[in-house]
Write a protein that holds these residues in place. Structure first.
Motif, PDB file in Angstrom:
ATOM      1  N   LYS A 210     -10.946  -5.161   4.818  1.00 57.82           N
ATOM      2  CA  LYS A 210     -11.801  -4.660   5.913  1.00 57.82           C
ATOM      3  C   LYS A 210     -12.563  -3.445   5.419  1.00 57.82           C
ATOM      4  O   LYS A 210     -13.370  -2.887   6.144  1.00 57.82           O
ATOM      5  CB  LYS A 210     -10.896  -4.178   7.067  1.00 57.82           C
TER       6      LYS A 210
ATOM      7  N   ASN B  33     -12.366  -9.226   8.865  1.00 54.49           N
ATOM      8  CA  ASN B  33     -12.274  -8.286   9.987  1.00 54.49           C
ATOM      9  C   ASN B  33     -10.858  -8.092  10.514  1.00 54.49           C
ATOM     10  O   ASN B  33     -10.636  -7.279  11.401  1.00 54.49           O
ATOM     11  CB  ASN B  33     -13.200  -8.747  11.122  1.00 54.49           C
ATOM     12  N   GLY B  34      -9.903  -8.823   9.998  1.00 55.76           N
ATOM     13  CA  GLY B  34      -8.518  -8.674  10.447  1.00 55.76           C
ATOM     14  C   GLY B  34      -7.640  -9.724   9.775  1.00 55.76           C
ATOM     15  O   GLY B  34      -8.146 -10.570   9.016  1.00 55.76           O
ATOM     16  N   SER B  35      -6.330  -9.651  10.023  1.00 57.72           N
ATOM     17  CA  SER B  35      -5.360 -10.578   9.408  1.00 57.72           C
ATOM     18  C   SER B  35      -5.632 -10.755   7.918  1.00 57.72           C
ATOM     19  O   SER B  35      -5.617 -11.871   7.387  1.00 57.72           O
ATOM     20  CB  SER B  35      -5.394 -11.942  10.108  1.00 57.72           C
TER      21      SER B  35
ATOM     22  N   GLU C  71      -3.899 -10.188   5.406  1.00 56.02           N
ATOM     23  CA  GLU C  71      -2.768 -10.716   4.618  1.00 56.02           C
ATOM     24  C   GLU C  71      -2.860 -12.224   4.402  1.00 56.02           C
ATOM     25  O   GLU C  71      -2.250 -12.770   3.487  1.00 56.02           O
ATOM     26  CB  GLU C  71      -1.441 -10.375   5.315  1.00 56.02           C
TER      27      GLU C  71
ATOM     28  N   ASP D 130      -5.774  -2.892   1.936  1.00 54.93           N
ATOM     29  CA  ASP D 130      -5.563  -2.761   3.382  1.00 54.93           C
ATOM     30  C   ASP D 130      -4.664  -1.567   3.689  1.00 54.93           C
ATOM     31  O   ASP D 130      -4.055  -0.970   2.800  1.00 54.93           O
ATOM     32  CB  ASP D 130      -4.931  -4.050   3.923  1.00 54.93           C
ATOM     33  N   ILE D 131      -4.579  -1.290   4.991  1.00 54.19           N
ATOM     34  CA  ILE D 131      -3.682  -0.252   5.496  1.00 54.19           C
ATOM     35  C   ILE D 131      -2.246  -0.765   5.448  1.00 54.19           C
ATOM     36  O   ILE D 131      -1.978  -1.880   5.889  1.00 54.19           O
ATOM     37  CB  ILE D 131      -4.030   0.030   6.985  1.00 54.19           C
ATOM     38  N   VAL D 132      -1.339   0.067   4.928  1.00 55.80           N
ATOM     39  CA  VAL D 132       0.088  -0.252   5.004  1.00 55.80           C
ATOM     40  C   VAL D 132       0.752   0.889   5.760  1.00 55.80           C
ATOM     41  O   VAL D 132       0.607   2.053   5.379  1.00 55.80           O
ATOM     42  CB  VAL D 132       0.721  -0.374   3.599  1.00 55.80           C
ATOM     43  N   GLU D 133       1.442   0.527   6.847  1.00 55.47           N
ATOM     44  CA  GLU D 133       2.134   1.574   7.600  1.00 55.47           C
ATOM     45  C   GLU D 133       3.634   1.427   7.347  1.00 55.47           C
ATOM     46  O   GLU D 133       4.216   2.156   6.557  1.00 55.47           O
ATOM     47  CB  GLU D 133       1.775   1.478   9.080  1.00 55.47           C
ATOM     48  N   THR D 134       4.257   0.447   7.972  1.00 52.72           N
ATOM     49  CA  THR D 134       5.697   0.240   7.737  1.00 52.72           C
ATOM     50  C   THR D 134       5.928  -0.729   6.568  1.00 52.72           C
ATOM     51  O   THR D 134       7.029  -0.774   6.020  1.00 52.72           O
ATOM     52  CB  THR D 134       6.354  -0.380   8.986  1.00 52.72           C
ATOM     53  N   GLY D 135       4.930  -1.522   6.246  1.00 46.89           N
ATOM     54  CA  GLY D 135       5.071  -2.535   5.188  1.00 46.89           C
ATOM     55  C   GLY D 135       5.592  -3.861   5.716  1.00 46.89           C
ATOM     56  O   GLY D 135       5.730  -4.833   4.969  1.00 46.89           O
ATOM     57  N   THR D 136       5.865  -3.908   7.026  1.00 51.01           N
ATOM     58  CA  THR D 136       6.454  -5.119   7.611  1.00 51.01           C
ATOM     59  C   THR D 136       5.521  -6.324   7.517  1.00 51.01           C
ATOM     60  O   THR D 136       5.962  -7.434   7.185  1.00 51.01           O
ATOM     61  CB  THR D 136       6.802  -4.860   9.105  1.00 51.01           C
ATOM     62  N   THR D 137       4.239  -6.115   7.803  1.00 51.39           N
ATOM     63  CA  THR D 137       3.297  -7.250   7.781  1.00 51.39           C
ATOM     64  C   THR D 137       3.244  -7.874   6.387  1.00 51.39           C
ATOM     65  O   THR D 137       3.266  -9.101   6.244  1.00 51.39           O
ATOM     66  CB  THR D 137       1.883  -6.807   8.226  1.00 51.39           C
TER      67      THR D 137
HETATM   68  C1  PRP Z   1      -3.048  -3.232  10.264  1.00 53.11           C
HETATM   69  C2  PRP Z   1      -3.231  -3.539   8.792  1.00 53.11           C
HETATM   70  C3  PRP Z   1      -2.025  -4.389   8.484  1.00 53.11           C
HETATM   71  C4  PRP Z   1      -0.968  -3.807   9.390  1.00 53.11           C
HETATM   72  C5  PRP Z   1      -0.072  -2.876   8.597  1.00 53.11           C
HETATM   73  O1  PRP Z   1      -3.482  -4.325  10.978  1.00 53.11           O
HETATM   74  O2  PRP Z   1      -4.461  -4.211   8.571  1.00 53.11           O
HETATM   75  O3  PRP Z   1      -2.259  -5.742   8.794  1.00 53.11           O
HETATM   76  O4  PRP Z   1      -1.640  -3.056  10.412  1.00 53.11           O
HETATM   77  O5  PRP Z   1       0.993  -2.364   9.367  1.00 53.11           O
HETATM   78  P1  PRP Z   1       2.498  -2.446   8.864  1.00 53.11           P
HETATM   79  O6  PRP Z   1       2.545  -2.009   7.436  1.00 53.11           O
HETATM   80  O7  PRP Z   1       3.244  -1.518   9.779  1.00 53.11           O
HETATM   81  O8  PRP Z   1       2.976  -3.863   9.021  1.00 53.11           O
HETATM   82  P2  PRP Z   1      -3.847  -4.261  12.515  1.00 53.11           P
HETATM   83  O9  PRP Z   1      -2.601  -4.202  13.324  1.00 53.11           O
HETATM   84  O10 PRP Z   1      -4.823  -3.169  12.738  1.00 53.11           O
HETATM   85  O11 PRP Z   1      -4.510  -5.685  12.790  1.00 53.11           O
HETATM   86  P3  PRP Z   1      -5.572  -6.556  11.980  1.00 53.11           P
HETATM   87  O12 PRP Z   1      -4.787  -7.421  11.054  1.00 53.11           O
HETATM   88  O13 PRP Z   1      -6.262  -7.339  13.032  1.00 53.11           O
HETATM   89  O14 PRP Z   1      -6.481  -5.629  11.238  1.00 53.11           O
END
Ligand code: PRP
Length: 212
Positions: free
Chosen positions: A115, A137-139, A141, A154-161
Motif C-alpha cells: 500500500k 489497497n488492502g489484504s 498478505e 506493509d505495517i506489522v503491529e502484532t505480527g498475527t496477520t
Molecule cells: C494492517 C496491515 C496488516 C495488519 C498488521 O492491515 O496492513 O495487514 O494491519 O497487523 P498485525 O501485525 O497486528 O496483524 P489493516 O488492518 O489496516 O487492513 P488492510 O489489510 O485492509 O490494510
C-alpha cells in the motif's frame, strides 16, 4: 479556535483521550451520533473526524490547523507540513515480509506488493535492488500467497496477520507511530495557541511514559 483533524477509529479514540487529558476536551464528542464536527468554544477547539489516511491532506491544505497522522502516511505522501510531536501511540513498524523459504534471486526483478509504493521504492533504491511495485489497497498478505508478488512491504503491529498467513517479517524498514502535525500557515498565525497545545500534549506524553 484551533481546528483539529482526528483519525476516525480506534487510534482516534485514544488520540482524543490525550487531547482531553491535556485540557482540550469536547464533551459533545461522546454523544452517540454520526456527526463529524464537534466544537468546544470555551476550550478553543473544534474537532473533525477524518479517514486516517486523509488527515495529512486536511492539514496540508489548511482545512485543519493541526491533526494526528501515522508516520507511515507522512513518509509515503511527504506532505508539506510540520511534524510537531511523536505521540507514542499506534506503535508498529514498516517491514518487508514474505514466505519463510524466500530466497532472493538477484538475476530477477523482485515483485513487491504494498500500500506504500513510495516507501518501498525508496527502501529498495537504497539497496540498489530493481523492483516491480504492485500497488494494492488492502489484504496485502494475500499477494505472495497467490503468486502475485515475491514479497510485501506493509505495517506489522502484532505480527498475527503475517503468522496466520504463513508469512514472516524479514526486515524492519522503520518504526511507526502517531504524530501531531500542523499546517505551516496556521503554525505561523496561531503560533501561541498551537505551541501551548503542543507543550501540554508533550507534558502528558511524558507523564504516560513515566507511568509505563
Ligand atoms: C494492517 C496491515 C496488516 C495488519 C498488521 O492491515 O496492513 O495487514 O494491519 O497487523 P498485525 O501485525 O497486528 O496483524 P489493516 O488492518 O489496516 O487492513 P488492510 O489489510 O485492509 O490494510
Amino acid at each position: 479556535m484551533i481546528d483539529i483533524a482526528l483519525p476516525k477509529g480506534r487510534l482516534g479514540e485514544k488520540v482524543y483521550q490525550m487531547f482531553e487529558s491535556a485540557g482540550y476536551g469536547c464533551p459533545a464528542i461522546h454523544d452517540q451520533n454520526r456527526k463529524l464536527i464537534f466544537a468546544n468554544e470555551e476550550a478553543g477547539v473544534r474537532y473533525f473526524w477524518v479517514k486516517p489516511s486523509d488527515v495529512a491532506i486536511y492539514v496540508e491544505r489548511g482545512a485543519a490547523d493541526i491533526g494526528v497522522a501515522g508516520k507511515d502516511i507522512l513518509l509515503e505522501y511527504e506532505p508539506d507540513l510540520y511534524e510537531l510531536l511523536d505521540l507514542g501511540l499506534g506503535k508498529c513498524r514498516m517491514a518487508v515480509a514474505g514466505p519463510k523459504e524466500f530466497r532472493d534471486d538477484l538475476g530477477k526483478t523482485l515483485r513487491v506488493a504494498t500500500k506504500f509504493p513510495n516507501i518501498a521504492q525508496q527502501y529498495y533504491a537504497g539497496q540498489s535492488r530493481a523492483i516491480d511495485i504492485i500497488k494494492l489497497n488492502g489484504s496485502i498478505e494475500l499477494a505472495p500467497l497467490l503468486g502475485l508478488s515475491d514479497l510485501i512491504v506493509d505495517i506489522v503491529e502484532t505480527g498475527t496477520t503475517l503468522k496466520e498467513n504463513g508469512l514472516e517479517p524479514l526486515f524492519t524498514i522503520i518504526p511507526i507511530s502517531a504524530r501531531l502535525i500542523a499546517n505551516k500557515v496556521s503554525y505561523k498565525f496561531k503560533n501561541a495557541e498551537i505551541r501551548d497545545l503542543c507543550r501540554k500534549m508533550h507534558t502528558f506524553c511524558q507523564e504516560v511514559k513515566k507511568k509505563a
